[in-house]
Design an enzyme around this catalytic site. Structure first.
Site, mmCIF file in Angstrom:
data_model
loop_
_atom_site.group_PDB
_atom_site.id
_atom_site.type_symbol
_atom_site.label_atom_id
_atom_site.label_comp_id
_atom_site.label_asym_id
_atom_site.label_seq_id
_atom_site.Cartn_x
_atom_site.Cartn_y
_atom_site.Cartn_z
ATOM 1 N N ASP A 78 0.753 -1.783 -1.398
ATOM 2 C CA ASP A 78 -0.700 -1.106 -1.201
ATOM 3 C C ASP A 78 -0.774 0.060 -1.888
ATOM 4 O OD1 ASP A 78 -0.198 -2.686 1.228
ATOM 5 O OD2 ASP A 78 -2.273 -2.149 1.289
ATOM 6 N N LYS A 126 3.381 -3.667 3.277
ATOM 7 C CA LYS A 126 3.533 -4.156 4.798
ATOM 8 C C LYS A 126 4.554 -3.858 5.341
ATOM 9 C CE LYS A 126 0.731 -5.219 6.671
ATOM 10 N NZ LYS A 126 0.048 -4.165 7.489
ATOM 11 N N ARG A 141 -9.092 2.982 5.603
ATOM 12 C CA ARG A 141 -7.564 2.899 5.754
ATOM 13 C C ARG A 141 -6.879 3.803 4.675
ATOM 14 N NH1 ARG A 141 -5.468 -3.301 6.068
ATOM 15 N NH2 ARG A 141 -3.810 -2.127 7.451
ATOM 16 N N GLY A 168 -5.865 -6.191 2.827
ATOM 17 C CA GLY A 168 -5.090 -6.668 1.465
ATOM 18 C C GLY A 168 -5.803 -5.708 0.547
ATOM 19 N N ALA A 169 -5.043 -4.983 -0.241
ATOM 20 C CA ALA A 169 -5.203 -3.793 -0.914
ATOM 21 C C ALA A 169 -6.311 -4.169 -2.164
ATOM 22 C CB ALA A 169 -4.164 -3.179 -1.860
ATOM 23 N N GLN A 177 0.012 -11.727 9.439
ATOM 24 C CA GLN A 177 -0.969 -12.262 8.020
ATOM 25 C C GLN A 177 -0.024 -13.528 7.452
ATOM 26 O OE1 GLN A 177 -0.010 -9.032 9.167
ATOM 27 N NE2 GLN A 177 -1.511 -7.627 8.161
HETATM 28 O O1 MRU Z 1 -2.466 -4.560 6.467
HETATM 29 P P1 MRU Z 1 -2.864 -5.475 5.357
HETATM 30 O O2 MRU Z 1 -2.725 -7.054 5.897
HETATM 31 O O3 MRU Z 1 -3.928 -4.966 4.572
HETATM 32 O O4 MRU Z 1 -1.536 -5.413 4.317
HETATM 33 C C1 MRU Z 1 -1.554 -6.083 3.187
HETATM 34 C C2 MRU Z 1 -0.424 -5.976 2.304
HETATM 35 O O5 MRU Z 1 0.561 -5.126 2.929
HETATM 36 C C3 MRU Z 1 -0.450 -6.476 1.063
HETATM 37 O O6 MRU Z 1 1.090 -6.828 0.703
HETATM 38 C C4 MRU Z 1 -0.775 -5.655 0.045
HETATM 39 O O7 MRU Z 1 -2.023 -5.155 0.356
HETATM 40 C C5 MRU Z 1 -0.935 -6.454 -1.198
HETATM 41 S S1 MRU Z 1 -2.072 -7.429 -1.067
HETATM 42 C C6 MRU Z 1 -2.434 -8.330 -2.380
#
Ligand code: MRU
Length: 347
Positions: A235, A246, A87, A45-46, A194
């Site tokens: 992200d 995502k 990442r 999550g970003a 997720q």
């Molecule tokens: O691969 P992840 O689980 O880190 O991806 C997360 C997402 O795509 C979320 O939508 C994004 O980070 C926003 S989280 C507040």
């Protein structure tokens, strides 16, 4: 507890790989191990990986044996490179490490221990601010949800994706806390699930009514008029309002527009990257194919042995599909260029 925290000179993370089956925390005292944890999605999550990256810089400062300012700054720069590479798509990671690095670079303190303390204080500030920013975003986002709405949500954007509270899921949570009857359709979000694992776990605890749906079902629910809005996080948001999020988000946005369903992106201004003019410049992380091939049912692998897979973790949604971008500084509507610039500067 917070998803990312600093406890007893260590970074404490909730291990998101084992939820909802087990609730476990892991403490990290080595920034390289923390970077590995970010790559392996112990934390994801970003905004959460942004805070983890900032605390990673504090670990690096703590680990550094440098006895002078220059040596410490060198060690921090090395750590920043390792953490940023963990990442590539979420800009919050390098946004946070940049912020810590810039602060450290501007300090004219001769004693490196004072720099170490200042680095930790800045990381803690980033984490504390995240919680406050999420609540502000949630207020703006909740105003877009009407009593009785069913909203569709992708991935996990709740407390687990942030330091606490959440972005898109924060808006939904706030609407629920305000007493609105809101129902959530939760995308499972293959391949890492997720939605099925983390969003379902969070909503269950919060008492927000929801149904888990297979990703493939989203179009059906929109076409049949059962969805009043789609809420997702981001992200990275390009200067023109293109949104990386995502994998699967793009498909949802296209179907939403086709069915006149508003498509809202909820993201802090730290997710806006003014240096990329549009989404084509956003790096898209491709993750190991085992995440796709490893799916099992009844203890057996679904896919045949010896085949290959592709696994992009994110996709880009062009700005024409985005109804509005909700930031902590207000709701930005198209055309996005000027609005996003103003939101980032908070003017
Ligand atoms: O691969 P992840 O689980 O880190 O991806 C997360 C997402 O795509 C979320 O939508 C994004 O980070 C926003 S989280 C507040």
């Amino acid at each position: 507890m917070r998803t990312v925290d600093w406890q007893n000179n260590a970074v404490r993370l909730i291990d998101q790989r084992v939820l909802p089956g087990r609730f476990e925390v892991i403490d990290y005292t080595d920034y390289r191990e923390l970077a590995k944890a970010i790559t392996e999605m112990v934390v994801r999550g970003a905004p959460a990986i942004g805070a983890a990256g900032a605390f990673g810089m504090a670990l690096a400062a703590q680990q550094s044996a440098a006895r002078g300012r220059d040596g410490l700054l060198n060690d921090l720069a090395q750590a920043k490179a390792v953490l940023d590479a963990a990442r590539p798509t979420a800009i919050n990671l390098s946004w946070a490490t940049n912020r810590v690095m810039t602060l450290a670079g501007h300090l004219v303190l001769p004693n490196p221990d004072d720099i170490r303390s200042a680095v930790l204080a800045e990381a803690q500030k980033i984490a504390d601010e995240d919680v406050e920013i999420n609540r502000r975003m949630a207020m703006h986002g909740a105003a877009l949800i009407a009593d009785g709405d069913t909203v569709l949500h992708h991935c996990n954007t709740g407390a687990l994706a942030t330091v606490d509270y959440g972005t898109a899921l924060g808006a939904i949570r706030m609407a629920h806390e305000q007493g609105k009857r809101v129902h959530v359709l939760v995308d499972e979000t293959r391949p890492r699930l997720q939605g099925a694992r983390l969003t379902a776990w969070e909503l269950k605890q919060l008492g927000v009514p929801f149904d888990l749906i297979a990703d493939n079902a989203a179009g059906h629910f929109m076409y049949t008029g059962q969805v009043q809005a789609v809420f997702v996080g981001a992200d990275r948001v390009a200067a023109n309002g293109d949104v990386a999020n995502k994998i699967g988000t793009y498909k949802l946005a296209v179907v939403a527009k086709e069915n006149s369903v508003p498509f809202y992106v909820v993201a802090p201004t730290s997710t806006v990257d003014p240096s990329v003019p549009d989404g084509t410049h956003i790096p898209i992380e491709e993750r190991p194919m085992d995440e796709v091939l490893g799916l099992e049912t009844h203890g057996e692998r679904v896919a045949p042995e010896g085949i290959t897979a592709r696994n992009p973790a994110f996709d880009v949604t062009p700005n024409r599909y985005v109804t509005a971008i909700v930031t902590e500084n207000g709701v930005v509507r198209p055309p996005y260029g000027e609005g996003l610039r103003r939101a980032v500067r908070n003017v």
